[in-house]
Structures are given as structure tokens and as C-alpha cells.
Design a protein around this motif. Sequence first.
Motif, PDB file in Angstrom:
ATOM      1  N   ASP A 191      38.075  40.166  38.313  1.00  0.00           N
ATOM      2  CA  ASP A 191      37.639  41.546  38.149  1.00  0.00           C
ATOM      3  C   ASP A 191      37.065  42.044  39.461  1.00  0.00           C
ATOM      4  O   ASP A 191      37.058  41.325  40.470  1.00  0.00           O
ATOM      5  N   LEU A 192      36.543  43.280  39.467  1.00  0.00           N
ATOM      6  CA  LEU A 192      36.034  43.872  40.696  1.00  0.00           C
ATOM      7  C   LEU A 192      34.824  43.108  41.237  1.00  0.00           C
ATOM      8  O   LEU A 192      34.678  42.925  42.449  1.00  0.00           O
ATOM      9  N   ASP A 193      33.962  42.630  40.328  1.00  0.00           N
ATOM     10  CA  ASP A 193      32.784  41.881  40.785  1.00  0.00           C
ATOM     11  C   ASP A 193      33.209  40.577  41.476  1.00  0.00           C
ATOM     12  O   ASP A 193      32.620  40.188  42.496  1.00  0.00           O
ATOM     13  N   ALA A 194      34.189  39.904  40.902  1.00  0.00           N
ATOM     14  CA  ALA A 194      34.682  38.676  41.524  1.00  0.00           C
ATOM     15  C   ALA A 194      35.336  38.979  42.869  1.00  0.00           C
ATOM     16  O   ALA A 194      35.250  38.179  43.818  1.00  0.00           O
ATOM     17  N   PHE A 195      35.982  40.136  42.966  1.00  0.00           N
ATOM     18  CA  PHE A 195      36.607  40.547  44.218  1.00  0.00           C
ATOM     19  C   PHE A 195      35.542  40.752  45.304  1.00  0.00           C
ATOM     20  O   PHE A 195      35.678  40.253  46.429  1.00  0.00           O
ATOM     21  N   VAL A 196      34.448  41.456  44.948  1.00  0.00           N
ATOM     22  CA  VAL A 196      33.362  41.685  45.909  1.00  0.00           C
ATOM     23  C   VAL A 196      32.699  40.360  46.292  1.00  0.00           C
ATOM     24  O   VAL A 196      32.359  40.124  47.464  1.00  0.00           O
ATOM     25  N   TYR A 197      32.516  39.481  45.320  1.00  0.00           N
ATOM     26  CA  TYR A 197      31.909  38.174  45.593  1.00  0.00           C
ATOM     27  C   TYR A 197      32.755  37.398  46.604  1.00  0.00           C
ATOM     28  O   TYR A 197      32.210  36.786  47.536  1.00  0.00           O
ATOM     29  N   SER A 198      34.076  37.400  46.442  1.00  0.00           N
ATOM     30  CA  SER A 198      34.954  36.677  47.362  1.00  0.00           C
ATOM     31  C   SER A 198      34.906  37.285  48.762  1.00  0.00           C
ATOM     32  O   SER A 198      34.950  36.565  49.761  1.00  0.00           O
ATOM     33  N   ILE A 199      34.816  38.619  48.832  1.00  0.00           N
ATOM     34  CA  ILE A 199      34.761  39.286  50.132  1.00  0.00           C
ATOM     35  C   ILE A 199      33.506  38.883  50.901  1.00  0.00           C
ATOM     36  O   ILE A 199      33.561  38.595  52.103  1.00  0.00           O
TER      37      ILE A 199
END
Length: 419
Positions: A191-199
Motif C-alpha cells: 500500500d502507500l504507507d509501505a511504499f513510503v516506508y521503502s523509500i
Amino acid sequence: MSEWRDRKQGASFRGVPFWLDTDSVNVGRRTQVHEYPQRDQPYVEDLGRRTRQYKFSGFVVGDDCLTQRDKLLTALDTPGAGELVHPWFGRLTVTAGDCEVSHVRNEQGMVRFSMVFIDGMLAFPVQSANTRRLLAEQSPGLLESAKGRFDDAMGKVDLARQRISAVRSAVSSAYAFGIGLLKPFSSVVADLDAFVYSILNAPGALSSSLLGGIMGGERTFSGYGADGSFSGSSAKASAVSTLQASAPVTDNEDVATIQAAVIGLVQDAALLDLLQDMAQVPIAVNAGVSDPADLDVQLAQQGATVEAGSSVETTIPVADDVLDARDAISDALWSVAGDSQPEHFGVLSGVRLALDRHLTEVARSGVGLRTYAPIETVSSLVLAHALYGDALRSGEIVTRNRVRHPGFVPATELQVAKA
């Protein structure tokens, strides 16, 4: 009227006419007779049709017979095949063989010719670049350059000091693009939160996973039609071009750097995905003198594969569709390259050149579109049979023109293939 009068044509070679006294042509088969001891009957081996040689005894006549003679001599001396108009066999593509010209003292104003024309030119194979393979070879370079560009940009930012909410807002449009148009994206980030976490915590792993997933995905050619390999390519390419402009504006310099890097990564991933799809599209094999090879043989010659039991369309591509996809992807490559560093710009330029060459060859092997308006409402089956002699191509007409019911094609202007 008699048949021989109806079919007779004036003789000429390369457009230069001449009068004819007699003509002959050798016909039949080439054979090799094998005789054996104590056998009354030989074995006759068939070696194929005899090479046909059209032999003429003809002349040119008139006050300008010498001018006519010179024109015919020029036609006979010109290398390569030319068109022969035979009085009884019609138009033939032949090569001039041993010919003679003669002048007779008591036939002033006339020049006689003895001519031999050889039929059946065997074309030598011509070397040409495998544009599909050359395009596929661009993928590893694009992957490495995209990963390097993203890693370099993210390395300039102190990720530990960034606010998650600001980064989340900045990369939301890139996330929406990836979820909607890139198949491996959902498996890389949930999801978007996981995307931001990876970034913020593992940008190198994010780029490797995303680009590697696109590069490693299994792909097959799925046909030239509306549901084939070109389906959605133009729309995806257009979305790549507008992704940067649609991103939200941020005043934070570090967040803006992260946003540009993430958008660049997603754009590169989409371009790599398009490149992989286009590299599976084979150049259509046109029918020649003999029947065309089966589709799986044609695709194997181009380096593509067909899954067993798949319903791949066997029609040749429509040039207009191919060129539309080529131009859209080329524009997307150009727009991304314009915002890139020189090294990445060079890689994208090489991809763009290889893509243009390949899809241009694919379009050249296809057919164009033309406008056709039936005089009355008809069934798509009837219309397809009238246009192509093949009622099975009715779906092609229905899909391209968005006909509501295949049984009632309206009497309006339609876009149909030329052949």
C-alpha cells in the motif's frame, strides 16, 4: 469472337514494343533417368519444373527503325529482371538471356531480333538486422541506468530527517500510477504507507525489486489485435509523459528531490515495461510465392514464442495502430530523457532509436486503414466476407469501429484494413 484474338497482347520488353514472327517456350519437368541391370523399367527422378525460356523471333520496322532498335537494345542490355509482355502468356517478370540483332540488305527499314528470356528468378537471401533482438538488448542497460539514477538522487538526501506525511503526499501520484499500470508494483509494495516506508528506509531495495520484477516477468506475444500486445501501450506511454506535471507541488527542497527521484523511477519502470512488451512483437511474415509458414514457425523465426492452446490472432498488424504506439512511446522516452542527466539521456536515446526501428519494420509488414461506408446496414459477417473473402474477420470490424451489435453494422464511415 475467338479466344486467341481476345487474349492477344502486343509484345514488349521493359516497355519497348516489338513485332513478333514466332515464339516458343520449353515446358515440362527436369528428370534424371536411373537404369538398373536386370530391370525393364527405369526409375525416373523428378528434379522439378524445367526453367522456362521464352524464345522470340521478332523485328522492329519503320522509318525510325534504328531508334527503335537502340531502345530495344538498351532494354536487353539492362541488368536484372524486367517486365515482358507476351502475346499469349501475358505479363511476366523475366531476365534477358542470349539475344541477337541482325540487318538484312533487302529488308531496309527493318531490324530483326532473336531473343531469349528466362523465367523464374530465385532471389538471394538479404541480410537484415533483427530489430526485435536489438530492441530486447536495450533492456539491461536501461535497468542499470534507471537504478543508478534513482540511487544517486536518493543518496543526496538525509532520509532520516524527512516527515513521513510530506513524503506520502509528494509520492501519492507516482504510487497511483504504479498500482494502475505496472503489474509487479503491487507485489513490491502492499500500500502507500509501505511504499513510503521503502523509500525512506530501503530505497536501493525498492528500485531493485521494482525494476527486477519488470525485467524478470515472463512475456509472450499475444497478437496484433485489440486485446494483443499493443493494447494499452499508447495510454500507458501518454501517462508516463504527464506523470511529472500531475505531481503535487512541494516547497521542501529535500521532499522535492525525493519526489523527482521516485517519479523518475516509476517512469523508467514503465518505459522498461513497454520496451519488454514491444520486444515481443514480431515482424509479420508476408505471403510470398508459396504459402506462408504456420504462425508458430513465423514467431520462432523472430524470436517470439506461442503458448500451447493460446488463441493468438494470425492476422497481420494494422500499420496505423503500430505507428500510433511507436509515436506515443517515443514521445514518452523523449519527455523523460529531457529531465535526465547526460548518461541516462544517452541510454534513453538508444532505446528510442531501437524502438523506432523495430516498430517501423513491424508497421511496414502490416496493412494500412481505409475509410469504407456500406450502402446499407449489414451483418459484420457479410461485410467481412465482402471486403476480405473471410467472414472470420468480422470481429476485427466490430472492435475497431465499436459497433454495438455485430448483426447490424450501420451504413456510416468505417475504418477497415486495406487488405
